[in-house]
Design a protein around this motif. Sequence first.
Motif, PDB file in Angstrom:
ATOM      1  N   PRO A   1       0.804  -1.217   0.000  1.00 14.56           N
ATOM      2  CA  PRO A   1       0.000   0.000   0.000  1.00 14.56           C
ATOM      3  C   PRO A   1       0.849   1.286   0.000  1.00 14.56           C
ATOM      4  CG  PRO A   1       0.166  -0.801   2.243  1.00 14.56           C
ATOM      5  CD  PRO A   1       0.994  -1.720   1.385  1.00 14.56           C
ATOM      6  N   ALA A   2       1.750   1.428  -0.952  1.00 19.56           N
ATOM      7  CA  ALA A   2       2.610   2.613  -1.008  1.00 19.56           C
ATOM      8  C   ALA A   2       1.801   3.891  -1.193  1.00 19.56           C
ATOM      9  CB  ALA A   2       3.617   2.477  -2.152  1.00 19.56           C
ATOM     10  N   VAL A   3       2.360   4.988  -0.665  1.00 25.87           N
ATOM     11  CA  VAL A   3       1.780   6.320  -0.844  1.00 25.87           C
ATOM     12  C   VAL A   3       2.897   7.240  -1.306  1.00 25.87           C
ATOM     13  CG1 VAL A   3       0.702   8.299   0.283  1.00 25.87           C
ATOM     14  CG2 VAL A   3       0.022   5.979   0.926  1.00 25.87           C
ATOM     15  N   LEU A   4       2.685   7.892  -2.448  1.00 24.90           N
ATOM     16  CA  LEU A   4       3.608   8.899  -2.963  1.00 24.90           C
ATOM     17  C   LEU A   4       2.869  10.222  -2.928  1.00 24.90           C
ATOM     18  CD1 LEU A   4       4.642   6.154  -4.091  1.00 24.90           C
ATOM     19  CD2 LEU A   4       5.333   7.378  -6.142  1.00 24.90           C
ATOM     20  N   GLU A   5       3.390  11.163  -2.151  1.00 21.21           N
ATOM     21  CA  GLU A   5       2.758  12.485  -2.110  1.00 21.21           C
ATOM     22  C   GLU A   5       3.125  13.260  -3.368  1.00 21.21           C
ATOM     23  OE1 GLU A   5       2.319  13.006   2.714  1.00 21.21           O
ATOM     24  OE2 GLU A   5       3.802  14.233   1.697  1.00 21.21           O
ATOM     25  N   ALA A   6       2.700  14.510  -3.451  1.00 18.99           N
ATOM     26  CA  ALA A   6       2.900  15.334  -4.649  1.00 18.99           C
ATOM     27  C   ALA A   6       4.380  15.543  -4.967  1.00 18.99           C
ATOM     28  CB  ALA A   6       2.220  16.686  -4.467  1.00 18.99           C
ATOM     29  N   GLY A   7       4.670  15.553  -6.264  1.00 18.10           N
ATOM     30  CA  GLY A   7       5.995  15.918  -6.731  1.00 18.10           C
ATOM     31  C   GLY A   7       7.088  14.915  -6.442  1.00 18.10           C
ATOM     32  N   VAL A   8       6.759  13.660  -6.245  1.00 17.05           N
ATOM     33  CA  VAL A   8       7.745  12.627  -5.945  1.00 17.05           C
ATOM     34  C   VAL A   8       8.362  12.105  -7.240  1.00 17.05           C
ATOM     35  CG1 VAL A   8       7.952  10.231  -5.123  1.00 17.05           C
ATOM     36  CG2 VAL A   8       6.741  11.932  -3.741  1.00 17.05           C
ATOM     37  N   PHE A   9       9.672  11.843  -7.193  1.00 13.36           N
ATOM     38  CA  PHE A   9      10.398  11.248  -8.313  1.00 13.36           C
ATOM     39  C   PHE A   9      10.845   9.856  -7.904  1.00 13.36           C
ATOM     40  CE2 PHE A   9      14.300  10.081 -10.478  1.00 13.36           C
ATOM     41  CZ  PHE A   9      13.992  10.328 -11.806  1.00 13.36           C
ATOM     42  N   ILE A  10      10.445   8.859  -8.687  1.00 15.91           N
ATOM     43  CA  ILE A  10      10.859   7.470  -8.487  1.00 15.91           C
ATOM     44  C   ILE A  10      11.700   7.093  -9.697  1.00 15.91           C
ATOM     45  CG2 ILE A  10      10.076   5.080  -8.238  1.00 15.91           C
ATOM     46  CD1 ILE A  10       9.311   6.800  -5.835  1.00 15.91           C
ATOM     47  N   GLY A  11      12.994   6.860  -9.484  1.00 16.82           N
ATOM     48  CA  GLY A  11      13.920   6.609 -10.578  1.00 16.82           C
ATOM     49  C   GLY A  11      13.744   5.248 -11.228  1.00 16.82           C
ATOM     50  N   PRO A  12      14.483   5.022 -12.316  1.00 16.38           N
ATOM     51  CA  PRO A  12      14.387   3.756 -13.039  1.00 16.38           C
ATOM     52  C   PRO A  12      14.722   2.562 -12.145  1.00 16.38           C
ATOM     53  CG  PRO A  12      15.627   5.364 -14.304  1.00 16.38           C
ATOM     54  CD  PRO A  12      15.421   5.956 -12.943  1.00 16.38           C
ATOM     55  N   ALA A  13      13.895   1.525 -12.235  1.00 16.07           N
ATOM     56  CA  ALA A  13      14.114   0.244 -11.552  1.00 16.07           C
ATOM     57  C   ALA A  13      14.108   0.337 -10.025  1.00 16.07           C
ATOM     58  CB  ALA A  13      15.388  -0.433 -12.050  1.00 16.07           C
ATOM     59  N   VAL A  14      13.526   1.377  -9.469  1.00 18.98           N
ATOM     60  CA  VAL A  14      13.353   1.480  -8.021  1.00 18.98           C
ATOM     61  C   VAL A  14      12.343   0.434  -7.576  1.00 18.98           C
ATOM     62  CG1 VAL A  14      12.292   2.937  -6.220  1.00 18.98           C
ATOM     63  CG2 VAL A  14      14.000   3.898  -7.777  1.00 18.98           C
ATOM     64  N   ILE A  15      12.514  -0.096  -6.366  1.00 21.04           N
ATOM     65  CA  ILE A  15      11.544  -1.034  -5.807  1.00 21.04           C
ATOM     66  C   ILE A  15      11.097  -0.524  -4.442  1.00 21.04           C
ATOM     67  CG2 ILE A  15      11.099  -3.385  -5.020  1.00 21.04           C
ATOM     68  CD1 ILE A  15      13.346  -4.304  -6.919  1.00 21.04           C
ATOM     69  N   LEU A  16       9.776  -0.389  -4.283  1.00 21.74           N
ATOM     70  CA  LEU A  16       9.173  -0.084  -2.988  1.00 21.74           C
ATOM     71  C   LEU A  16       8.489  -1.373  -2.540  1.00 21.74           C
ATOM     72  CD1 LEU A  16       7.562   3.420  -3.672  1.00 21.74           C
ATOM     73  CD2 LEU A  16       9.925   2.862  -3.051  1.00 21.74           C
ATOM     74  N   THR A  17       9.047  -2.043  -1.539  1.00 25.96           N
ATOM     75  CA  THR A  17       8.556  -3.363  -1.132  1.00 25.96           C
ATOM     76  C   THR A  17       7.310  -3.261  -0.253  1.00 25.96           C
ATOM     77  OG1 THR A  17       9.809  -3.590   0.922  1.00 25.96           O
ATOM     78  CG2 THR A  17      10.952  -4.188  -1.141  1.00 25.96           C
ATOM     79  N   ASN A  18       6.747  -4.427   0.094  1.00 26.93           N
ATOM     80  CA  ASN A  18       5.551  -4.418   0.938  1.00 26.93           C
ATOM     81  C   ASN A  18       5.417  -5.621   1.858  1.00 26.93           C
ATOM     82  OD1 ASN A  18       4.811  -6.447  -0.848  1.00 26.93           O
ATOM     83  ND2 ASN A  18       2.848  -5.521  -1.395  1.00 26.93           N
ATOM     84  N   ASP A  19       6.448  -6.422   2.010  1.00 26.73           N
ATOM     85  CA  ASP A  19       6.350  -7.629   2.826  1.00 26.73           C
ATOM     86  C   ASP A  19       7.553  -7.696   3.762  1.00 26.73           C
ATOM     87  OD1 ASP A  19       5.831 -10.129   3.893  1.00 26.73           O
ATOM     88  OD2 ASP A  19       5.534 -11.107   1.965  1.00 26.73           O
ATOM     89  N   THR A  20       7.302  -7.589   5.067  1.00 25.41           N
ATOM     90  CA  THR A  20       8.385  -7.585   6.052  1.00 25.41           C
ATOM     91  C   THR A  20       9.068  -8.944   6.154  1.00 25.41           C
ATOM     92  OG1 THR A  20       7.127  -5.947   7.292  1.00 25.41           O
ATOM     93  CG2 THR A  20       8.948  -6.976   8.439  1.00 25.41           C
ATOM     94  N   TYR A  21       8.297 -10.022   6.061  1.00 23.55           N
ATOM     95  CA  TYR A  21       8.838 -11.378   6.191  1.00 23.55           C
ATOM     96  C   TYR A  21       8.387 -12.231   5.003  1.00 23.55           C
ATOM     97  CZ  TYR A  21       9.351  -9.586  10.903  1.00 23.55           C
ATOM     98  OH  TYR A  21       9.669  -8.807  11.972  1.00 23.55           O
ATOM     99  N   PRO A  22       8.971 -12.010   3.828  1.00 19.89           N
ATOM    100  CA  PRO A  22       8.481 -12.696   2.630  1.00 19.89           C
ATOM    101  C   PRO A  22       8.785 -14.198   2.634  1.00 19.89           C
ATOM    102  CG  PRO A  22      10.453 -11.439   2.128  1.00 19.89           C
ATOM    103  CD  PRO A  22      10.088 -11.115   3.544  1.00 19.89           C
ATOM    104  N   ARG A  23       7.773 -14.959   2.326  1.00 16.41           N
ATOM    105  CA  ARG A  23       7.887 -16.404   2.168  1.00 16.41           C
ATOM    106  C   ARG A  23       6.853 -16.853   1.143  1.00 16.41           C
ATOM    107  NH1 ARG A  23      12.245 -16.393   4.303  1.00 16.41           N
ATOM    108  NH2 ARG A  23      12.782 -17.327   6.285  1.00 16.41           N
TER     109      ARG A  23
END
Length: 176
Positions: free
Chosen positions: A46-68
Amino acid sequence: MWHLAQVRENAVLGTQCIVGRGAYIGTGVVVGNNCKVQNYALVYEPAVLEAGVFIGPAVILTNDTYPRAISCDGSVKSADDWTPVGVTIRTGASIGARAVCVAPVEVGRWATVAAGAVVTRDVPDFALVAGVPARRIGWVGKSGMRLVQSESAWVCPQSGDKYIEIDGVLREEVTA
């Protein structure tokens, strides 16, 4: 919206946003006005990007603290077997190419995350962070330029804006 970009159901994008080739915007992600999500970036819910945010090429915003992929008993995990946690990127912040933000974290207003950094803890407003794990290496102003320390303040070499640091927190100097 560029070729092969995928914006999932219930995602909300503000006006004047750019979503690059092959980028992924997850279910229910919120993207503010005037954001740029560059090619092949992955923005998981459930990412939130406020106004005027820059996300560069191939950036990853994860969402699982304990992935399995499977539970302890070997059964395949389903969507009901975990609770997604998000990354929040505050107004004007920039995340450099191939950086990874490991949820749950917040990147403060106008902060800059260097290319290739791995963010594992919150980033303060105006901070410049780099490395694995990311650490503060300086301060940046709203222009994105690294601030220079003067006798009484931090100064943007491009705009001349001044910032005051108190107890490791940077604030804009208010002029009358």
